[in-house]
Design an enzyme around this catalytic site. Structure first.
Site, PDB file in Angstrom:
ATOM      1  N   LYS A  93      55.977  31.249  38.620  1.00  0.00           N
ATOM      2  CA  LYS A  93      55.502  32.647  39.169  1.00  0.00           C
ATOM      3  C   LYS A  93      53.989  32.549  39.110  1.00  0.00           C
ATOM      4  CE  LYS A  93      56.083  36.713  40.247  1.00  0.00           C
ATOM      5  NZ  LYS A  93      55.255  36.669  41.489  1.00  0.00           N
ATOM      6  N   GLN A 114      48.074  30.486  34.883  1.00  0.00           N
ATOM      7  CA  GLN A 114      49.139  31.386  34.963  1.00  0.00           C
ATOM      8  C   GLN A 114      50.350  31.227  33.887  1.00  0.00           C
ATOM      9  OE1 GLN A 114      48.626  33.361  37.837  1.00  0.00           O
ATOM     10  NE2 GLN A 114      50.118  34.758  36.856  1.00  0.00           N
ATOM     11  N   LYS A 117      49.076  33.135  30.959  1.00  0.00           N
ATOM     12  CA  LYS A 117      49.122  34.596  31.255  1.00  0.00           C
ATOM     13  C   LYS A 117      50.564  35.012  31.077  1.00  0.00           C
ATOM     14  CE  LYS A 117      46.449  35.519  34.732  1.00  0.00           C
ATOM     15  NZ  LYS A 117      45.857  35.757  35.918  1.00  0.00           N
ATOM     16  N   LYS A 129      51.161  28.455  41.244  1.00  0.00           N
ATOM     17  CA  LYS A 129      49.990  29.069  42.017  1.00  0.00           C
ATOM     18  C   LYS A 129      49.948  28.129  43.450  1.00  0.00           C
ATOM     19  CE  LYS A 129      47.091  32.331  41.843  1.00  0.00           C
ATOM     20  NZ  LYS A 129      47.017  33.597  41.195  1.00  0.00           N
ATOM     21  N   GLY A 168      51.124  37.715  45.992  1.00  0.00           N
ATOM     22  CA  GLY A 168      49.821  37.809  46.605  1.00  0.00           C
ATOM     23  C   GLY A 168      48.673  37.115  45.653  1.00  0.00           C
ATOM     24  N   ASP A 169      47.357  37.275  46.194  1.00  0.00           N
ATOM     25  CA  ASP A 169      46.176  36.830  45.553  1.00  0.00           C
ATOM     26  C   ASP A 169      45.109  37.143  46.539  1.00  0.00           C
ATOM     27  OD1 ASP A 169      45.229  35.328  42.639  1.00  0.00           O
ATOM     28  OD2 ASP A 169      43.968  34.635  44.332  1.00  0.00           O
ATOM     29  N   THR A 212      46.895  45.365  38.604  1.00  0.00           N
ATOM     30  CA  THR A 212      46.003  44.509  37.643  1.00  0.00           C
ATOM     31  C   THR A 212      44.784  45.428  37.377  1.00  0.00           C
ATOM     32  OG1 THR A 212      46.564  42.547  39.045  1.00  0.00           O
ATOM     33  CG2 THR A 212      44.808  42.407  37.964  1.00  0.00           C
ATOM     34  N   ASN A 243      41.241  44.923  45.625  1.00  0.00           N
ATOM     35  CA  ASN A 243      42.006  45.623  44.913  1.00  0.00           C
ATOM     36  C   ASN A 243      41.906  45.954  43.379  1.00  0.00           C
ATOM     37  OD1 ASN A 243      45.148  46.549  44.931  1.00  0.00           O
ATOM     38  ND2 ASN A 243      45.428  44.887  43.772  1.00  0.00           N
ATOM     39  N   SER A 380      54.513  42.289  38.553  1.00  0.00           N
ATOM     40  CA  SER A 380      55.531  41.397  39.520  1.00  0.00           C
ATOM     41  C   SER A 380      56.877  41.002  38.909  1.00  0.00           C
ATOM     42  CB  SER A 380      54.655  40.127  39.772  1.00  0.00           C
ATOM     43  OG  SER A 380      53.615  40.351  40.685  1.00  0.00           O
TER      44      SER A 380
END
Length: 448
Positions: A93, A114, A117, A129, A168-169, A212, A243, A380
């Site tokens: 993820k 990630q 996290k 990623k 997304g990123d 976030t 964002n 997410s």
């Protein structure tokens, strides 16, 4: 930073030897390995199982070409990536980043971070990623659509709702996720929760856009309260204006703070009366203009060319929300000199190791990204749950779950730091707490 444990040092030296050019990845790996020294000392079985050697190597790296046709009929070719780092606790993820700076080192660093996290959220998600060196800025909707369709035409064979769930990123917002999802559905002839950050009409989650930035402030608020402080009446500086930064502004203001400075890659604005997040939304999300445009709305504000100077603005709380390594040692020194007492990271690895060490040495409360910006991926994960259940939760339900997750992340990171002899060091605590869950799963699953 310096790793003293012989086993961990050997693993890190091996990484440097094999990946000498991957500076971002090596920086992330060194920080984590240094934090794990007391854990490895307490668990010699990890060395015997080669656990760390396995954890720092991605399970799979996919790199591919992405040909597409621009509006002038010219064929363009970009490079795409997906790094599937660790699936011990769940499907891979992590987001997709479309930006000219994207390379294998950046994607590996992001994928490695990630893993920890995602582990910290308490949800069953592994780490991954991806992205491409494509720049969506200045491209037409048609060009972005054709690029996304070409990108997914390769990526689809490597992902799935129980295998790998991208999101997304930077450079990948609702528009891009929509095009990517449409192409996946078209190729696979199935409607599944294979991407998160989707639009609400086709399986997206309420509060995902805000998550976030909100999560960052929930974590920071918990950290502040545990140390007898709060956002109430505090002056807040937020780098970035995307964002994360916009919704961190909204939530910090709701919690009683006053956001006095924000930035973009060109420069920063200072508004001592408090920056209205709705104005920033209008500028960045509707007009897609530079931050200097804020002066058209608020003529009394000040604009300064060059984004680095934002750390010289006197504040109580700083929230770096732009990009990696944006807060250097000089910035940390300026924050300390001006009385800043808390820094919480909203971007991925925005502070350099030297800056972190200086802030901690000067008793500044410091929240590391892998803990404090986990709100996006946590939500997410909640979107994945809603897709699996074939239902949607209200904004309030998702927001409450997000708040609870961020509070738990703080508590777990603080407890892990105390247990392993580094009370108050949330960098070490977050690394340790995230690591222990993954390590336990990997040990249970054998040498794979």
């Amino acid at each position: 930073m310096s790793i003293t444990n012989e086993y961990l040092k050997g693993v890190y030296d091996g990484l440097v030897q094999r990946n000498p050019e991957q500076k971002e990845f090596l920086q992330a790996a060194e920080e984590v390995l240094e934090s794990l020294e007391p854990v490895i000392a307490a668990h010699p079985e990890y060395e015997k199982a080669g656990l760390i050697e396995r954890m720092v190597e991605p399970e799979r790296v996919v790199m591919f070409r992405v040909p597409w046709v621009d509006d002038n009929g010219k064929v363009q070719v970009n490079r795409g990536y997906r790094v599937q780092f660790n699936s011990a606790i769940g499907p891979y993820k992590g987001g997709l980043r479309f930006h000219p700076s994207v390379n294998l080192s950046i994607i590996k660093f992001l994928g490695f971070e990630q893993c920890f996290k995602n582990s910290l959220t308490g949800l069953p998600m592994g780490g991954g990623k991806g992205g491409a060196d494509f720049d969506p800025h200045g491209k037409s909707d048609g060009e972005v659509m054709r690029f996304c369709q070409s990108f997914m035409t390769e990526l689809y064979r490597h992902i799935g709702p129980d295998t790998d769930v991208p999101a997304g990123d930077i450079g990948v917002g609702g528009r891009e996720v929509g095009y990517l999802f449409g192409q996946y559905k078209r190729i696979r002839n199935e409607f599944t929760g294979v991407l998160t950050g989707k639009g609400i009409p086709f399986g997206g989650s309420l509060a995902r856009t805000e998550a976030t930035g909100y999560g960052l402030c929930y974590f920071a608020d918990e950290m502040l309260k545990a140390n007898g402080k709060s956002f109430q009446g505090a002056k807040v500086v937020i780098s970035g204006s995307g964002n994360v930064a916009i919704y961190a502004n909204q939530k910090a203001t709701q919690l009683g703070g006053k956001v006095i400075a924000m930035s973009d890659s060109n420069g920063y604005i200072v508004d001592e009366n408090g920056i209205d997040y709705k104005v920033m939304q209008e500028i960045k999300e509707v007009k897609r203009a530079r931050i200097k445009t804020y002066l058209d709305y608020v003529p009394t504000a000040k604009y300064v060319e060059g984004s680095q100077g934002i750390w010289t603005v006197a504040c109580d709380i700083a929230l770096p929300c732009a990009t990696q390594n944006e807060l250097p040692l000089e910035g940390a020194k300026a924050l300390v000199a001006n009385g800043c007492y808390a820094v919480a990271e909203g971007a991925n690895m925005p502070s350099t190791p030297e800056a972190i060490a200086y802030l901690q040495a000067n008793n500044v409360l410091f929240a590391p990204a892998k803990a404090s910006n986990a709100g996006g991926v946590a939500t997410s994960g909640l979107e994945m749950s809603q897709n699996s259940l074939r239902l949607g939760w209200t904004f309030e339900e998702v927001d409450q779950r997000l708040h609870d997750i961020m509070v738990n992340i703080y508590k777990n990171a603080a407890a892990a730091a105390e247990e392993y002899g580094c009370k108050g060091n949330l960098v070490a605590g977050a690394n340790i707490a995230g690591f222990l869950k993954i390590a336990s799963a990997m040990m249970s699953q054998g040498i794979v």
